[in-house]
Design a protein around this motif. Structure first.
Motif, PDB file in Angstrom:
ATOM      1  N   LEU A  93       0.852  -1.120  -0.131  1.00  0.00           N
ATOM      2  CA  LEU A  93      -0.044  -0.283  -0.141  1.00  0.00           C
ATOM      3  C   LEU A  93       0.920   1.313  -0.013  1.00  0.00           C
ATOM      4  CD1 LEU A  93      -2.486  -1.136   2.519  1.00  0.00           C
ATOM      5  CD2 LEU A  93      -2.555  -1.553   0.299  1.00  0.00           C
ATOM      6  N   PRO A  94       0.536   2.401  -0.702  1.00  0.00           N
ATOM      7  CA  PRO A  94       1.181   3.730  -0.662  1.00  0.00           C
ATOM      8  C   PRO A  94       1.009   4.208   0.803  1.00  0.00           C
ATOM      9  CG  PRO A  94      -0.827   3.885  -1.692  1.00  0.00           C
ATOM     10  CD  PRO A  94      -0.866   2.556  -1.444  1.00  0.00           C
ATOM     11  N   THR A  95       0.545   3.731   1.787  1.00  0.00           N
ATOM     12  CA  THR A  95       0.477   4.245   3.125  1.00  0.00           C
ATOM     13  C   THR A  95       1.181   3.752   3.952  1.00  0.00           C
ATOM     14  OG1 THR A  95      -1.614   3.163   3.237  1.00  0.00           O
ATOM     15  CG2 THR A  95      -1.829   5.327   2.787  1.00  0.00           C
ATOM     16  N   GLU A  96       2.112   2.649   3.508  1.00  0.00           N
ATOM     17  CA  GLU A  96       3.048   1.958   4.406  1.00  0.00           C
ATOM     18  C   GLU A  96       4.052   2.938   5.225  1.00  0.00           C
ATOM     19  OE1 GLU A  96       2.597  -1.590   5.233  1.00  0.00           O
ATOM     20  OE2 GLU A  96       0.818  -1.219   4.423  1.00  0.00           O
ATOM     21  N   GLU A 119     -10.459   7.178   2.325  1.00  0.00           N
ATOM     22  CA  GLU A 119     -10.549   6.932   3.627  1.00  0.00           C
ATOM     23  C   GLU A 119      -9.347   6.250   4.192  1.00  0.00           C
ATOM     24  OE1 GLU A 119     -12.706   8.000   6.414  1.00  0.00           O
ATOM     25  OE2 GLU A 119     -13.397   9.030   4.917  1.00  0.00           O
ATOM     26  N   GLY A 120      -8.405   5.756   3.188  1.00  0.00           N
ATOM     27  CA  GLY A 120      -7.284   5.168   3.651  1.00  0.00           C
ATOM     28  C   GLY A 120      -7.156   3.563   3.791  1.00  0.00           C
ATOM     29  N   LEU A 121      -8.347   2.999   3.337  1.00  0.00           N
ATOM     30  CA  LEU A 121      -8.518   1.790   3.338  1.00  0.00           C
ATOM     31  C   LEU A 121      -8.209   1.044   2.055  1.00  0.00           C
ATOM     32  CD1 LEU A 121     -11.919   1.334   5.166  1.00  0.00           C
ATOM     33  CD2 LEU A 121      -9.798   0.513   6.111  1.00  0.00           C
ATOM     34  N   ILE A 122      -7.633  -0.239   2.166  1.00  0.00           N
ATOM     35  CA  ILE A 122      -7.255  -0.898   1.064  1.00  0.00           C
ATOM     36  C   ILE A 122      -8.289  -1.135   0.100  1.00  0.00           C
ATOM     37  CG2 ILE A 122      -7.353  -3.230   2.015  1.00  0.00           C
ATOM     38  CD1 ILE A 122      -5.285  -4.308   0.167  1.00  0.00           C
ATOM     39  N   ASP A 123      -8.124  -0.873  -1.130  1.00  0.00           N
ATOM     40  CA  ASP A 123      -9.092  -1.185  -2.111  1.00  0.00           C
ATOM     41  C   ASP A 123      -9.276  -2.505  -2.475  1.00  0.00           C
ATOM     42  OD1 ASP A 123     -10.684  -1.342  -4.703  1.00  0.00           O
ATOM     43  OD2 ASP A 123     -10.294   0.568  -5.285  1.00  0.00           O
ATOM     44  N   LEU A 124      -9.966  -3.310  -1.948  1.00  0.00           N
ATOM     45  CA  LEU A 124      -9.876  -4.707  -2.147  1.00  0.00           C
ATOM     46  C   LEU A 124     -10.133  -5.138  -3.515  1.00  0.00           C
ATOM     47  CD1 LEU A 124     -11.826  -5.752   1.052  1.00  0.00           C
ATOM     48  CD2 LEU A 124      -9.451  -6.058   0.484  1.00  0.00           C
ATOM     49  N   GLU A 125     -10.902  -4.346  -4.413  1.00  0.00           N
ATOM     50  CA  GLU A 125     -11.338  -4.898  -5.955  1.00  0.00           C
ATOM     51  C   GLU A 125      -9.960  -4.826  -6.373  1.00  0.00           C
ATOM     52  OE1 GLU A 125     -13.810  -3.361  -9.510  1.00  0.00           O
ATOM     53  OE2 GLU A 125     -14.602  -2.738  -7.680  1.00  0.00           O
ATOM     54  N   ASP A 126      -9.358  -3.477  -6.279  1.00  0.00           N
ATOM     55  CA  ASP A 126      -7.766  -3.406  -6.970  1.00  0.00           C
ATOM     56  C   ASP A 126      -6.645  -4.418  -6.528  1.00  0.00           C
ATOM     57  OD1 ASP A 126      -6.034  -1.687  -8.901  1.00  0.00           O
ATOM     58  OD2 ASP A 126      -4.908  -1.595  -7.132  1.00  0.00           O
ATOM     59  N   PHE A 127      -7.023  -4.738  -5.119  1.00  0.00           N
ATOM     60  CA  PHE A 127      -6.057  -5.597  -4.703  1.00  0.00           C
ATOM     61  C   PHE A 127      -6.195  -7.130  -5.233  1.00  0.00           C
ATOM     62  CE2 PHE A 127      -5.469  -8.857  -0.850  1.00  0.00           C
ATOM     63  CZ  PHE A 127      -3.806  -8.737  -1.074  1.00  0.00           C
ATOM     64  N   GLN A 128      -7.487  -7.390  -5.609  1.00  0.00           N
ATOM     65  CA  GLN A 128      -7.399  -8.675  -6.434  1.00  0.00           C
ATOM     66  C   GLN A 128      -7.113  -8.585  -7.713  1.00  0.00           C
ATOM     67  OE1 GLN A 128     -11.579 -10.833  -5.589  1.00  0.00           O
ATOM     68  NE2 GLN A 128     -12.058  -9.002  -4.552  1.00  0.00           N
ATOM     69  N   LYS A 129      -7.135  -7.641  -8.372  1.00  0.00           N
ATOM     70  CA  LYS A 129      -6.350  -7.324  -9.740  1.00  0.00           C
ATOM     71  C   LYS A 129      -5.171  -7.557  -9.458  1.00  0.00           C
ATOM     72  CE  LYS A 129     -10.143  -4.095 -11.485  1.00  0.00           C
ATOM     73  NZ  LYS A 129     -10.300  -2.874 -11.972  1.00  0.00           N
ATOM     74  N   CYS A 130      -4.480  -7.043  -8.451  1.00  0.00           N
ATOM     75  CA  CYS A 130      -2.853  -6.977  -8.290  1.00  0.00           C
ATOM     76  C   CYS A 130      -2.718  -8.457  -8.003  1.00  0.00           C
ATOM     77  CB  CYS A 130      -2.514  -6.289  -7.251  1.00  0.00           C
ATOM     78  SG  CYS A 130      -2.682  -4.383  -7.359  1.00  0.00           S
ATOM     79  N   LYS A 333      -1.391  12.167   0.919  1.00  0.00           N
ATOM     80  CA  LYS A 333      -1.268  12.490  -0.740  1.00  0.00           C
ATOM     81  C   LYS A 333      -1.773  11.113  -1.293  1.00  0.00           C
ATOM     82  CE  LYS A 333       2.730  15.198  -0.944  1.00  0.00           C
ATOM     83  NZ  LYS A 333       4.313  15.605  -1.161  1.00  0.00           N
ATOM     84  N   ALA A 334      -1.552   9.763  -0.726  1.00  0.00           N
ATOM     85  CA  ALA A 334      -1.952   8.626  -1.197  1.00  0.00           C
ATOM     86  C   ALA A 334      -3.478   8.469  -1.062  1.00  0.00           C
ATOM     87  CB  ALA A 334      -1.355   7.420  -0.367  1.00  0.00           C
ATOM     88  N   MET A 335      -3.950   9.248  -0.022  1.00  0.00           N
ATOM     89  CA  MET A 335      -5.356   9.251   0.050  1.00  0.00           C
ATOM     90  C   MET A 335      -6.230  10.309  -0.648  1.00  0.00           C
ATOM     91  SD  MET A 335      -5.320   8.865   4.411  1.00  0.00           S
ATOM     92  CE  MET A 335      -6.988   9.163   4.722  1.00  0.00           C
ATOM     93  N   ASN A 336      -5.270  11.040  -1.622  1.00  0.00           N
ATOM     94  CA  ASN A 336      -5.792  12.122  -2.595  1.00  0.00           C
ATOM     95  C   ASN A 336      -6.245  13.349  -2.004  1.00  0.00           C
ATOM     96  OD1 ASN A 336      -5.794  10.188  -4.777  1.00  0.00           O
ATOM     97  ND2 ASN A 336      -8.012   9.509  -4.191  1.00  0.00           N
ATOM     98  N   TYR A 337      -5.244  13.682  -0.828  1.00  0.00           N
ATOM     99  CA  TYR A 337      -5.300  15.058  -0.519  1.00  0.00           C
ATOM    100  C   TYR A 337      -4.282  15.871  -0.997  1.00  0.00           C
ATOM    101  CZ  TYR A 337      -8.457  13.812   3.600  1.00  0.00           C
ATOM    102  OH  TYR A 337      -9.546  13.593   4.119  1.00  0.00           O
ATOM    103  N   ASN A 338      -4.334  17.145  -1.393  1.00  0.00           N
ATOM    104  CA  ASN A 338      -3.530  17.746  -2.254  1.00  0.00           C
ATOM    105  C   ASN A 338      -2.112  18.239  -1.369  1.00  0.00           C
ATOM    106  OD1 ASN A 338      -3.996  20.244  -0.897  1.00  0.00           O
ATOM    107  ND2 ASN A 338      -5.725  20.733  -2.272  1.00  0.00           N
ATOM    108  N   LYS A 339      -1.154  18.748  -2.009  1.00  0.00           N
ATOM    109  CA  LYS A 339       0.044  18.849  -1.205  1.00  0.00           C
ATOM    110  C   LYS A 339      -0.095  19.858  -0.288  1.00  0.00           C
ATOM    111  CE  LYS A 339       4.791  20.453  -2.208  1.00  0.00           C
ATOM    112  NZ  LYS A 339       5.841  20.955  -3.095  1.00  0.00           N
ATOM    113  N   GLU A 340      -1.018  20.939  -0.530  1.00  0.00           N
ATOM    114  CA  GLU A 340      -1.240  22.116   0.508  1.00  0.00           C
ATOM    115  C   GLU A 340      -1.777  21.344   1.849  1.00  0.00           C
ATOM    116  OE1 GLU A 340      -4.203  25.742   1.467  1.00  0.00           O
ATOM    117  OE2 GLU A 340      -4.103  24.914  -0.324  1.00  0.00           O
ATOM    118  N   HIS A 341      -2.721  20.364   1.722  1.00  0.00           N
ATOM    119  CA  HIS A 341      -3.396  19.725   2.766  1.00  0.00           C
ATOM    120  C   HIS A 341      -2.246  18.844   3.427  1.00  0.00           C
ATOM    121  CE1 HIS A 341      -7.469  19.879   0.988  1.00  0.00           C
ATOM    122  NE2 HIS A 341      -7.523  20.663   1.823  1.00  0.00           N
TER     123      HIS A 341
END
Length: 377
Positions: A93-96, A119-130, A333-341
């Motif tokens: 995960l990018p939040t590790e 919200e920072g949770l693993i996207d289980l659908e994308d995880f299965q694709k990986c 940033k991984a949770m899609n907050y911008n750089k300012e945030h």
């Protein structure tokens, strides 16, 4: 009197450990590899500590390896998995924590960064694709409890998918231990990492858990310590302090979590009263109440941290190991907050020595600081 709200970076030494350290008889430890009586007494002490920790984690003592830190534990677990299981692919995960991401980046194997939700949770659908993309042995790295947001990942679901695809699962549980009963999750993973100073022990001791009695993997050469897995004289006092701190944290787990919930609720309600422009990531997901990241749009985090420090309050801008990095929180940033945030966020993390009066003092102080910094309420 200072207020310490940075327990996710490190915790104060627990009273039980302080008592142990204050007894000078306990400090007379010798080299546990020596064959004389003194050395064997030290060896016995380590064995007893390992047994105690194993009983708390409901695991086998043979599946516990002591290291020098949480960072070494993460590196060891990843390196061991790659070597023992001939890993060709890593999903993470990018939040590790950087102690997981940096070793992965430096490996010459296939890497897949799994998406997460807002919200920072693993996207289980994308995880299965990986998982479907990986045709050979795969290691999955998912932190149990995030060190910046307190988010708790659905390890049970992740573990189930790993089993279905024949993948191995490593979980960084460094922030989780002492906050939740990790023995429930230990059974779901193949490898896990821990650190003593996160539960009220002393610095300089980490721990790796591995599920099976796998063949010996050695990461540090020059000795046959830790069942031949890691060279170097063991930190006897630190290991004993770890066991004492962990036992104390388990005994007080329910009461301390009740306190954290009270402090968290007071913090959130107080911040909402100050301004609805203040952003609190992950508050609508399953998270631990002791850790919160708070975003104050338009205000530099470093100014808030310095201002609060002058008021006698210690907070941080995220992981202590990454405090010198420029660019703000990689988790946000991984949770899609911008750089300012990301550059306007601070982390508050509570411990057993905090109380509601301290939270109120923080709320009053932050409100005064925001007014002085012309925060757009």
């Amino acid at each position: 009197m200072r207020i310490y709200f940075d327990h996710a970076a490190t915790t104060p030494i627990r009273f039980e450990v302080q008592e142990f350290l204050s007894n000078h008889e306990n400090l007379k430890f010798y080299n546990p590899s020596s064959v004389h009586v003194e050395g064997q007494k030290a060896r016995s002490s380590i064995n007893n500590a390992r047994d105690l920790i194993a009983s708390l984690l409901k695991s086998d003592p043979d599946n516990i390896l002591f290291t020098s830190s949480g960072t070494e534990s993460c590196n060891y677990a990843i390196n061991m998995a790659i070597e023992i299981h001939a890993i060709k692919n890593i999903i993470y995960l990018p939040t590790e924590h950087s102690a997981v991401i940096d070793p992965i980046i430096n490996k010459k194997i296939n890497k897949y960064q799994c998406k997460i939700t807002s919200e920072g949770l693993i996207d289980l659908e994308d995880f299965q694709k990986c998982l479907k993309k990986t045709k050979e042995n795969t290691l999955v790295c998912v932190m149990l409890l995030n060190n910046e947001t307190g988010i708790i990942q659905p390890i049970e679901q992740v573990s189930k998918l790993c089993n279905e695809h024949g993948a191995y699962l490593f979980s960084d549980m460094i922030q989780a231990i002492g906050k939740i009963d990790v023995s429930t999750f230990i059974k779901m993973v193949d490898f896990a990492s821990f650190a003593s100073h996160k539960v009220g022990g002393i610095h300089g001791v980490g721990m790796v858990y591995f599920k099976d009695k796998i063949k010996i993997y050695r990461d540090i050469f020059g000795g046959a310590q830790e069942f031949g897995r890691r060279g170097g004289t063991e930190n006897v006092i630190g290991i004993l302090a770890f066991a004492i701190a962990l036992e104390a944290s388990y005994a007080k787990l329910a009461d301390e979590n009740k306190k954290y919930n009270l402090l968290y609720n007071k913090l959130i309600s107080g911040l909402n009263e100050i301004s609805n422009k203040i952003i609190i990531p992950s508050q609508n997901s399953l998270k631990h109440s002791s850790i919160s990241t708070v975003i104050f749009p338009g205000i530099k985090a470093e100014n808030l941290i310095i201002g609060l420090d002058l008021e006698g309050i210690a907070v941080s801008a995220g992981a202590a190991c990454s405090s010198g990095k420029i660019g703000g929180s990689h988790v946000l940033k991984a949770m899609n907050y911008n750089k300012e945030h990301a550059m306007s966020s601070i982390r508050l993390s509570f411990g057993w020595d905090n109380n509601e009066e301290q939270v109120q003092f923080f709320l009053d102080s932050i409100n005064n600081l925001l007014q002085g910094m012309k925060f757009k309420y």
